[in-house]
Write a protein that holds these residues in place. Structure first.
Motif, short mmCIF file in Angstrom:
data_model
loop_
_atom_site.label_atom_id
_atom_site.label_comp_id
_atom_site.label_asym_id
_atom_site.label_seq_id
_atom_site.Cartn_x
_atom_site.Cartn_y
_atom_site.Cartn_z
N LEU A 65 -3.30 -7.73 6.54
CA LEU A 65 -4.31 -8.13 5.56
C LEU A 65 -5.70 -7.84 6.11
O LEU A 65 -6.03 -8.25 7.23
CB LEU A 65 -4.17 -9.63 5.25
N PRO A 66 -6.55 -7.10 5.38
CA PRO A 66 -7.90 -6.80 5.86
C PRO A 66 -8.70 -8.07 6.12
O PRO A 66 -8.42 -9.13 5.56
CB PRO A 66 -8.51 -6.00 4.70
N TYR A 67 -9.73 -7.94 6.98
CA TYR A 67 -10.59 -9.08 7.27
C TYR A 67 -11.13 -9.66 5.96
O TYR A 67 -11.14 -10.88 5.77
CB TYR A 67 -11.76 -8.66 8.16
N ALA A 68 -11.59 -8.78 5.09
CA ALA A 68 -12.08 -9.20 3.77
C ALA A 68 -11.66 -8.14 2.76
O ALA A 68 -11.93 -6.96 2.95
CB ALA A 68 -13.60 -9.36 3.77
N VAL A 69 -11.02 -8.57 1.71
CA VAL A 69 -10.56 -7.65 0.66
C VAL A 69 -11.67 -7.49 -0.37
O VAL A 69 -12.19 -8.48 -0.90
CB VAL A 69 -9.27 -8.19 -0.01
N THR A 70 -12.05 -6.24 -0.63
CA THR A 70 -13.03 -5.97 -1.68
C THR A 70 -12.29 -6.07 -3.01
O THR A 70 -11.63 -5.12 -3.44
CB THR A 70 -13.67 -4.58 -1.52
N LEU A 71 -12.40 -7.21 -3.65
CA LEU A 71 -11.58 -7.52 -4.83
C LEU A 71 -11.81 -6.51 -5.96
O LEU A 71 -10.89 -6.14 -6.69
CB LEU A 71 -11.87 -8.93 -5.31
N GLY A 72 -13.05 -6.05 -6.10
CA GLY A 72 -13.37 -5.12 -7.16
C GLY A 72 -12.78 -3.74 -6.98
O GLY A 72 -12.80 -2.92 -7.89
N TYR A 73 -12.24 -3.44 -5.76
CA TYR A 73 -11.64 -2.13 -5.51
C TYR A 73 -10.18 -2.07 -5.95
O TYR A 73 -9.55 -1.01 -5.85
CB TYR A 73 -11.73 -1.79 -4.02
N LEU A 74 -9.64 -3.17 -6.41
CA LEU A 74 -8.23 -3.20 -6.80
C LEU A 74 -8.07 -2.89 -8.30
O LEU A 74 -8.87 -3.32 -9.12
CB LEU A 74 -7.62 -4.57 -6.50
N PHE A 75 -7.01 -2.15 -8.62
CA PHE A 75 -6.68 -1.90 -10.02
C PHE A 75 -6.35 -3.22 -10.72
O PHE A 75 -6.72 -3.44 -11.86
CB PHE A 75 -5.45 -0.97 -10.13
N ASN A 76 -5.63 -4.07 -10.01
CA ASN A 76 -5.18 -5.35 -10.58
C ASN A 76 -5.58 -6.49 -9.65
O ASN A 76 -4.76 -6.96 -8.85
CB ASN A 76 -3.66 -5.31 -10.79
N PRO A 77 -6.82 -6.96 -9.71
CA PRO A 77 -7.26 -8.03 -8.81
C PRO A 77 -6.50 -9.33 -9.01
O PRO A 77 -6.33 -10.11 -8.06
CB PRO A 77 -8.75 -8.20 -9.14
N GLN A 78 -6.00 -9.58 -10.23
CA GLN A 78 -5.23 -10.81 -10.47
C GLN A 78 -3.98 -10.87 -9.58
O GLN A 78 -3.59 -11.94 -9.13
CB GLN A 78 -4.79 -10.92 -11.94
N SER A 79 -3.36 -9.71 -9.33
CA SER A 79 -2.13 -9.69 -8.53
C SER A 79 -2.41 -10.14 -7.10
O SER A 79 -1.59 -10.82 -6.48
CB SER A 79 -1.51 -8.29 -8.53
N PRO A 129 -8.29 -14.89 7.77
CA PRO A 129 -7.98 -16.31 7.99
C PRO A 129 -6.47 -16.53 8.13
O PRO A 129 -5.66 -15.68 7.73
CB PRO A 129 -8.51 -16.98 6.72
N ARG A 130 -6.09 -17.66 8.72
CA ARG A 130 -4.66 -17.96 8.89
C ARG A 130 -3.98 -18.23 7.55
O ARG A 130 -2.83 -17.86 7.35
CB ARG A 130 -4.50 -19.18 9.79
N GLU A 131 -4.70 -18.91 6.69
CA GLU A 131 -4.19 -19.17 5.33
C GLU A 131 -5.21 -18.67 4.32
O GLU A 131 -6.41 -18.70 4.57
CB GLU A 131 -3.95 -20.68 5.10
N GLY A 132 -4.73 -18.21 3.18
CA GLY A 132 -5.64 -17.70 2.17
C GLY A 132 -6.17 -16.33 2.56
O GLY A 132 -5.57 -15.59 3.34
N ALA A 133 -7.34 -15.98 2.02
CA ALA A 133 -7.93 -14.66 2.29
C ALA A 133 -9.44 -14.71 2.04
O ALA A 133 -9.94 -15.54 1.28
CB ALA A 133 -7.28 -13.60 1.40
N TYR A 134 -10.13 -13.80 2.72
CA TYR A 134 -11.55 -13.59 2.44
C TYR A 134 -11.66 -12.48 1.40
O TYR A 134 -10.99 -11.45 1.52
CB TYR A 134 -12.31 -13.17 3.70
N ILE A 135 -12.51 -12.69 0.38
CA ILE A 135 -12.77 -11.63 -0.58
C ILE A 135 -14.26 -11.32 -0.58
O ILE A 135 -15.09 -12.16 -0.22
CB ILE A 135 -12.28 -12.00 -2.01
#
Length: 488
Positions: free
Chosen positions: A342-356, A394-400
């Protein structure tokens, strides 16, 4: 059917809808007369609420001009909604000893006007307006319908028209509860639409412009230049066989990454196919079809071709910016799938389906803690860091990362919503920590329920709901159309 000769010689008269708050307010009040004002036994209450209803009607009708920040969708509000609401007001005041505030707001907001509304966020906006304009404070002379515009004291029909003439502030977004930036955005959008239309009406054989050496490039030369540039920089498809072989365990995050790669491959293949086909057509090797003509037009006008849009993600960028954005998305995805960490921070807007991806956060937490997925929600914590300042995931969840706030801005010092800066239409958000928690642990007190959209047109591009801290009443941000966007 009227004969054409009569139509050509006839005088044509059109009755256009009023524009601006001043004209709309007077027009709304014109639906009534002095007899209407005197018909109810509770005269003071009736007149005050009727005046507020007229202001409400003018606001919801004229707010449409601000586009998506005004209403997610366009609704056909009409004078019938107002006159029927006043009839309902009369009946309820006559039938009750006290003003039934909740009943009236429900009837106006959910049935009379709400009957037109199909979007849940627009319905919330309608309710917020009514809660602001129609409440017991209006009888104490303390209710402001807009900044510096108090609800008037008891008067007659002409007196209310005069009050509007004398005290209604000059036309501005603040009359609707919006920030001043809303008008800048509205005027900019209108200007861009005008220039786009002018460009599309330009003769096809007109010169495309000056090249670097000062020579004039033709339309065909510009199209060929853009075609060659995109073809030369287009990345290769992801090797799905290799990627599947690298994933020993199909975690929710891994599944999201693989799905994104498949969607990216579908888009790249269509781009490669259509560009190759057009190139052959320009060389005379193939007959130019309607699809190839449409692709040529898009490349010339710097627009994303329709066949690409169907396989891509929602975007309002012109073609040049859109292609750079596509390459950035590809690089991000390539880095993620290199080891599927899992990346340090996921650029949510770069995903085709951010809801997934947001759903994957809940699935991962649910599996780890053995919690029921349908009893979970997402909690967000706005950090004070940027993507480059993170030391790891992070250990749980994710940074966006990569979200933008429209209608307000985030104050990193106080960690809460605050007024937007003038001329700053959207403001970048810091890194957001997203984690999944049981629904019963979610604290919504002092929070604004903020919708997240993929692009500025909002509407069908809704993604999720994030709760953001605020010291102001949440209705302030509701009226301001405040939302998070995944793309500027």
């Amino acid at each position: 059917c009227i004969p054409q000769g009569i139509l050509e010689s006839a005088i044509k008269i059109t009755n256009e809808a009023p524009t601006g708050m001043y004209a709309n307010f007077h027009k709304a009040l014109d639906n009534f007369d002095q007899d209407t004002m005197e018909r109810c036994s509770k005269e003071n209450e009736f007149k005050s609420i009727l005046f507020a209803l007229c202001y409400f009607h003018a606001v919801v009708a004229e707010r449409r001009k601000f586009g998506p920040i005004g209403w997610n969708r366009r609704y056909p509000f009409n004078n019938g909604d107002l006159t029927i609401s006043v009839d309902v007001l009369y009946n309820y005041l006559e039938a009750n000893s006290k003003v039934p505030w909740e009943d009236l707001r429900y009837l106006f907001g959910e049935i009379m006007y709400g009957g037109h509304i199909t979007d849940d966020w627009d319905r919330r906006l309608c309710r917020s307006y009514l809660e602001t304009y129609i409440n017991p404070d209006m009888f104490d002379g303390e209710l402001f319908l807009a900044p510096l515009f108090l609800i008037p004291p008891n008067s007659d029909y002409k007196g209310y028209h005069q009050y509007i003439d004398e005290y209604l502030p000059a036309e501005s977004p603040s009359l609707y509860g919006l920030h001043s930036n809303a008008e800048i955005d509205f005027l900019t959008t209108t200007s861009e639409a005008l220039f786009k239309t002018v460009l599309e009406l330009q003769p096809r054989d007109a010169g495309a412009g000056a090249a670097e050496g000062g020579s004039i490039t033709t339309r065909e030369e510009k199209i060929k230049s853009v075609l060659d540039d995109i073809t030369g920089r287009l990345p290769d498809d992801f090797n799905m066989t290799e990627l599947f072989a690298k994933t020993e365990e199909k975690t929710p995050y891994t599944v999201v990454a693989l799905q994104e790669c498949e969607r990216m491959n579908t888009l790249l293949k269509e781009m490669r196919r259509s560009l190759k086909e057009l190139d052959s057509g320009l060389k005379g090797e193939l007959t130019v079809t309607a699809d190839m003509e449409a692709l040529q037009e898009s490349l010339y006008l710097d627009q994303v071709p329709k066949t690409w849009e169907l396989r891509a993600y929602p975007s309002l960028f012109p073609l040049g910016t859109w292609f750079i954005d596509l390459l950035n998305r590809f690089k991000d995805l390539e880095l993620w799938t290199s080891d599927f960490q899992l990346p340090y921070a996921v650029t949510l807007g770069y995903l085709f389906n951010p809801q997934s991806f947001l759903t994957a956060i809940m699935q991962t937490t649910a599996r780890k803690n053995e919690w029921p997925l349908d009893r979970m929600c997402l909690s967000v914590d706005i950090t004070k860091r940027t993507k480059d300042e993170l030391g790891g995931a992070p250990r749980e969840g994710a940074y966006i990362w990569g979200l933008y706030l429209e209608g307000a801005r985030w104050d990193t010092q106080t960690s809460q919503l605050t007024e937007a800066k003038l001329k700053e239409i959207t403001s970048a958000m810091p890194v957001i920590f997203v984690k999944a928690i049981p629904i019963d642990r979610m604290d919504t007190k002092g929070m604004y329920e903020c919708p997240v959209y993929k692009i500025k047109t909002r509407g069908a591009h809704f993604v999720w709901t994030f709760y953001l801290k605020t010291k102001e009443r949440p209705s302030k941000w509701v009226l301001g159309g405040v939302a998070l966007l995944l793309q500027k």
